[in-house]
Design an enzyme around this catalytic site. Structure first.
Site, short mmCIF file in Angstrom:
data_model
loop_
_atom_site.label_atom_id
_atom_site.label_comp_id
_atom_site.label_asym_id
_atom_site.label_seq_id
_atom_site.Cartn_x
_atom_site.Cartn_y
_atom_site.Cartn_z
N GLU A 116 0.86 -1.19 0.00
CA GLU A 116 0.00 0.00 0.00
C GLU A 116 0.90 1.24 0.00
O GLU A 116 1.73 1.42 0.89
CB GLU A 116 -0.95 0.03 1.20
CG GLU A 116 -1.89 1.22 1.13
CD GLU A 116 -3.15 1.09 1.97
OE1 GLU A 116 -3.78 2.12 2.24
OE2 GLU A 116 -3.50 -0.05 2.35
N GLU B 79 4.68 5.21 3.85
CA GLU B 79 4.08 6.51 4.20
C GLU B 79 5.15 7.40 4.82
O GLU B 79 5.68 7.07 5.89
CB GLU B 79 2.92 6.32 5.17
CG GLU B 79 2.29 7.59 5.67
CD GLU B 79 1.73 8.43 4.55
OE1 GLU B 79 2.26 9.54 4.33
OE2 GLU B 79 0.76 7.98 3.89
N ASP C 140 9.78 7.33 1.58
CA ASP C 140 9.43 7.45 0.17
C ASP C 140 9.31 6.06 -0.47
O ASP C 140 10.20 5.22 -0.31
CB ASP C 140 10.53 8.27 -0.53
CG ASP C 140 10.13 8.78 -1.90
OD1 ASP C 140 9.52 8.01 -2.67
OD2 ASP C 140 10.43 9.95 -2.19
N ASP D 155 -2.31 12.25 -2.98
CA ASP D 155 -2.33 13.71 -3.05
C ASP D 155 -2.61 14.12 -4.49
O ASP D 155 -1.87 13.73 -5.41
CB ASP D 155 -0.98 14.26 -2.59
CG ASP D 155 -1.03 15.75 -2.29
OD1 ASP D 155 -1.71 16.48 -3.05
OD2 ASP D 155 -0.41 16.18 -1.31
N ASP E 178 -10.98 10.72 -5.94
CA ASP E 178 -12.20 11.49 -6.14
C ASP E 178 -11.95 12.69 -7.04
O ASP E 178 -12.82 13.55 -7.17
CB ASP E 178 -12.74 11.97 -4.79
CG ASP E 178 -11.73 12.81 -4.04
OD1 ASP E 178 -10.61 12.30 -3.78
OD2 ASP E 178 -12.02 13.97 -3.71
N THR F 28 -12.16 4.94 3.67
CA THR F 28 -11.20 5.64 4.50
C THR F 28 -11.74 7.01 4.92
O THR F 28 -12.72 7.51 4.38
CB THR F 28 -9.87 5.85 3.75
OG1 THR F 28 -10.09 6.79 2.68
CG2 THR F 28 -9.37 4.53 3.17
N ARG F 29 -11.04 7.63 5.86
CA ARG F 29 -11.46 8.96 6.29
C ARG F 29 -11.33 9.97 5.17
O ARG F 29 -12.10 10.94 5.10
CB ARG F 29 -10.66 9.40 7.51
CG ARG F 29 -9.17 9.48 7.32
CD ARG F 29 -8.42 9.56 8.66
NE ARG F 29 -6.98 9.56 8.49
CZ ARG F 29 -6.22 10.64 8.69
NH1 ARG F 29 -6.77 11.78 9.06
NH2 ARG F 29 -4.93 10.57 8.52
N TYR F 30 -10.39 9.76 4.25
CA TYR F 30 -10.26 10.65 3.11
C TYR F 30 -11.47 10.52 2.19
O TYR F 30 -11.98 11.51 1.65
CB TYR F 30 -8.97 10.35 2.35
CG TYR F 30 -7.73 10.64 3.15
CD1 TYR F 30 -7.33 11.96 3.41
CD2 TYR F 30 -6.95 9.61 3.66
CE1 TYR F 30 -6.20 12.23 4.15
CE2 TYR F 30 -5.81 9.86 4.40
CZ TYR F 30 -5.43 11.17 4.64
OH TYR F 30 -4.31 11.44 5.39
N GLU F 31 -11.93 9.29 2.01
CA GLU F 31 -13.12 9.10 1.17
C GLU F 31 -14.34 9.72 1.83
O GLU F 31 -15.18 10.34 1.15
CB GLU F 31 -13.36 7.61 0.92
CG GLU F 31 -14.60 7.36 0.07
CD GLU F 31 -14.71 5.94 -0.41
OE1 GLU F 31 -14.07 5.62 -1.42
OE2 GLU F 31 -15.41 5.14 0.24
#
Length: 237
Positions: free
Chosen positions: A69, A94, A121, A143, A179, A216-219
């Site tokens: 991931e 991450e 990275d 991002d 998105d 996810t929280r981003y979604e």
């Protein structure tokens, strides 16, 4: 032309984005101090592996297939996948240390044993992953770098896709969720150009999430703000 090097011997690579956010809680500092080293996938950093010797994934994970991931955010999806698929091992990359600390807390809470964490990275990890060693990869709500002049910073560019293609097995699945319509456009242009086939046969294939998906929280933020998720599945040729 010779690529410039840092004092450690690593190539100079531009990094865009944050490595640190709000002050960590004492519990999160404890996770980093106590858990991060033992969850390493192996010697990734240039200081400890200057020759870029390939990681011994069999020694680290046994006979499990290996998933990756890229940019796991707060780690909820990664831990969900690890719990749902105990026969696979998942490496997460991450560079944002606050996200790493959040992941480590979730790993403790879930008791997940089939995970590894590279707090840096993804390109450095690509350097030491053996060719054709990864069976599935995830790129979830990366991002977007919305300004046109920053599109070259996106993950879906040759600098990232070429080494990703190298480390994925033929037939490996690459999942992308975003998105941002223009990120969809660039993904559909660039990913197939680097050794992948888009598997969609109809609109449902990019409108509906995967069967084992965890939002996810981003979604959730995207949905609250009226943006539409896209779920793109590719297979390594």
């Amino acid at each position: 032309m010779t690529q410039s090097k840092s004092p450690t011997g690593a190539p100079w690579r531009n990094f865009y984005g944050r490595r640190h956010g709000k002050t960590l809680r004492s519990s999160q500092k404890g996770y980093l101090d106590e858990d991060l080293d033992k969850l390493s996938p192996g010697p990734v950093d240039w200081e400890v592996n200057p020759d870029r010797a390939p990681l011994d994934l069999a020694a680290r994970f046994g006979a499990r297939e290996i998933w990756l991931e890229i940019g796991f955010g707060g780690g909820e999806h990664m831990v969900h996948q690890a719990v749902q698929h105990p026969d696979a091992a998942i490496i997460g990359c991450e560079p944002f240390i606050n996200g790493v600390a959040m992941l480590l807390g979730k790993i403790r809470a879930a008791g997940a044993k089939n995970v590894a964490v590279h707090p840096g990275d993804a390109r450095d990890l690509f350097d030491v992953l053996p060719a054709a060693s990864i069976s599935r990869a995830f790129l979830l709500y990366p991002d977007p770098w919305p300004k046109k002049k920053h599109h070259r910073r996106r993950f879906v560019t040759p600098e990232h896709l070429e080494p990703l293609a190298r480390v994925l097995k033929p037939g490996a699945e690459f999942r992308v969720a975003t998105d941002i319509p223009d990120y969809v456009r660039q993904t559909l242009e660039q990913v197939p150009a680097h050794g992948f086939t888009w598997t969609a046969e109809g609109p449902t294939d990019w409108r509906a999430p995967w069967d084992d998906w965890l939002s996810t929280r981003y979604e959730q933020k995207a949905l609250r703000e009226g943006r539409v998720p896209h779920y793109l599945t590719f297979v390594r040729d």
